[in-house]
Design a protein around this motif. Sequence first.
Motif, PDB file in Angstrom:
ATOM      1  N   SER A  26       0.827  -1.220   0.000  1.00 27.03           N
ATOM      2  CA  SER A  26       0.000   0.000   0.000  1.00 27.03           C
ATOM      3  C   SER A  26       0.858   1.265   0.000  1.00 27.03           C
ATOM      4  O   SER A  26       0.452   2.296  -0.548  1.00 27.03           O
ATOM      5  N   ASP A  27       2.037   1.201   0.603  1.00 27.29           N
ATOM      6  CA  ASP A  27       2.941   2.350   0.584  1.00 27.29           C
ATOM      7  C   ASP A  27       3.427   2.633  -0.842  1.00 27.29           C
ATOM      8  O   ASP A  27       3.500   3.788  -1.264  1.00 27.29           O
ATOM      9  N   LEU A  28       3.751   1.560  -1.573  1.00 25.02           N
ATOM     10  CA  LEU A  28       4.192   1.744  -2.962  1.00 25.02           C
ATOM     11  C   LEU A  28       3.071   2.312  -3.816  1.00 25.02           C
ATOM     12  O   LEU A  28       3.313   3.153  -4.686  1.00 25.02           O
ATOM     13  N   VAL A  29       1.846   1.848  -3.580  1.00 20.97           N
ATOM     14  CA  VAL A  29       0.696   2.368  -4.324  1.00 20.97           C
ATOM     15  C   VAL A  29       0.628   3.884  -4.171  1.00 20.97           C
ATOM     16  O   VAL A  29       0.490   4.619  -5.160  1.00 20.97           O
ATOM     17  N   LEU A  30       0.763   4.358  -2.938  1.00 23.03           N
ATOM     18  CA  LEU A  30       0.673   5.794  -2.677  1.00 23.03           C
ATOM     19  C   LEU A  30       1.881   6.566  -3.200  1.00 23.03           C
ATOM     20  O   LEU A  30       1.735   7.618  -3.815  1.00 23.03           O
ATOM     21  N   ASN A  33       1.900   6.271  -7.112  1.00 18.50           N
ATOM     22  CA  ASN A  33       0.632   6.595  -7.755  1.00 18.50           C
ATOM     23  C   ASN A  33       0.266   5.536  -8.815  1.00 18.50           C
ATOM     24  O   ASN A  33       0.032   5.854  -9.973  1.00 18.50           O
ATOM     25  N   VAL A  34       0.272   4.283  -8.364  1.00 18.54           N
ATOM     26  CA  VAL A  34      -0.097   3.158  -9.219  1.00 18.54           C
ATOM     27  C   VAL A  34      -1.234   2.391  -8.542  1.00 18.54           C
ATOM     28  O   VAL A  34      -1.558   2.637  -7.387  1.00 18.54           O
ATOM     29  N   SER A  35      -1.794   1.442  -9.261  1.00 14.61           N
ATOM     30  CA  SER A  35      -2.901   0.670  -8.699  1.00 14.61           C
ATOM     31  C   SER A  35      -2.388  -0.425  -7.768  1.00 14.61           C
ATOM     32  O   SER A  35      -1.247  -0.877  -7.874  1.00 14.61           O
ATOM     33  N   LYS A  36      -3.280  -0.872  -6.894  1.00 17.09           N
ATOM     34  CA  LYS A  36      -2.958  -1.990  -6.007  1.00 17.09           C
ATOM     35  C   LYS A  36      -2.634  -3.236  -6.827  1.00 17.09           C
ATOM     36  O   LYS A  36      -1.738  -4.000  -6.476  1.00 17.09           O
ATOM     37  N   ALA A  37      -3.365  -3.427  -7.907  1.00 16.87           N
ATOM     38  CA  ALA A  37      -3.158  -4.604  -8.748  1.00 16.87           C
ATOM     39  C   ALA A  37      -1.762  -4.603  -9.370  1.00 16.87           C
ATOM     40  O   ALA A  37      -1.113  -5.655  -9.452  1.00 16.87           O
ATOM     41  N   GLN A  38      -1.285  -3.423  -9.791  1.00 17.17           N
ATOM     42  CA  GLN A  38       0.063  -3.350 -10.369  1.00 17.17           C
ATOM     43  C   GLN A  38       1.114  -3.780  -9.353  1.00 17.17           C
ATOM     44  O   GLN A  38       1.971  -4.611  -9.647  1.00 17.17           O
ATOM     45  N   SER A  40       0.733  -5.481  -6.595  1.00 21.51           N
ATOM     46  CA  SER A  40       0.533  -6.882  -6.253  1.00 21.51           C
ATOM     47  C   SER A  40       1.163  -7.797  -7.311  1.00 21.51           C
ATOM     48  O   SER A  40       1.837  -8.776  -6.972  1.00 21.51           O
ATOM     49  N   ASP A  41       0.962  -7.466  -8.572  1.00 20.10           N
ATOM     50  CA  ASP A  41       1.548  -8.267  -9.655  1.00 20.10           C
ATOM     51  C   ASP A  41       3.072  -8.199  -9.629  1.00 20.10           C
ATOM     52  O   ASP A  41       3.741  -9.200  -9.881  1.00 20.10           O
ATOM     53  N   TRP A  42       3.638  -7.025  -9.348  1.00 19.72           N
ATOM     54  CA  TRP A  42       5.099  -6.896  -9.254  1.00 19.72           C
ATOM     55  C   TRP A  42       5.635  -7.787  -8.139  1.00 19.72           C
ATOM     56  O   TRP A  42       6.607  -8.506  -8.314  1.00 19.72           O
ATOM     57  N   ALA A  55      12.459   3.458 -12.611  1.00 24.87           N
ATOM     58  CA  ALA A  55      13.262   4.614 -12.199  1.00 24.87           C
ATOM     59  C   ALA A  55      12.761   5.175 -10.870  1.00 24.87           C
ATOM     60  O   ALA A  55      13.557   5.535  -9.991  1.00 24.87           O
ATOM     61  N   SER A  56      11.452   5.216 -10.699  1.00 27.95           N
ATOM     62  CA  SER A  56      10.882   5.699  -9.435  1.00 27.95           C
ATOM     63  C   SER A  56      11.237   4.771  -8.276  1.00 27.95           C
ATOM     64  O   SER A  56      11.499   5.232  -7.158  1.00 27.95           O
TER      65      SER A  56
END
Length: 114
Positions: A26-30, A33-38, A40-42, A55-56
């Motif tokens: 959830s920290d990465l999502v915020l 600025n990506v989706s939870k699904a992205q 989770s898939d990573w 890069a981010s």
Amino acid sequence: MGQEEICAVFARNLNKLMIRENLKQSDLVLKLNVSKAQVSDWCAGKNIPRSNYLASLVDLFGCQLSELMSEKQPAPTNEDGLSEDDKRIIELLHQLTPENRERIVEIIKALASQ
């Protein structure tokens, strides 16, 4: 190395860096600025991020791209300040699922506060 293997290596490295920085999905999502699904898939090794997100992640973790993408990581030296017990604990943590790692972190926090 095939795409499936690349995704698996990336997922292992990403999860290690998340543990090191005490970050949750959830920290990465915020932060990215990506989706939870992205995310989770990573983390599950289903796919890897596009280059702008890579890069981010490099910026976020203060690491080299190779730390995310390479199977071989530099071996810690004796100068890293880690005892053999610390190294064994870290190795075991890397084998856990992200959910179980989070449970272990909570247990450690509770023990440390006693």
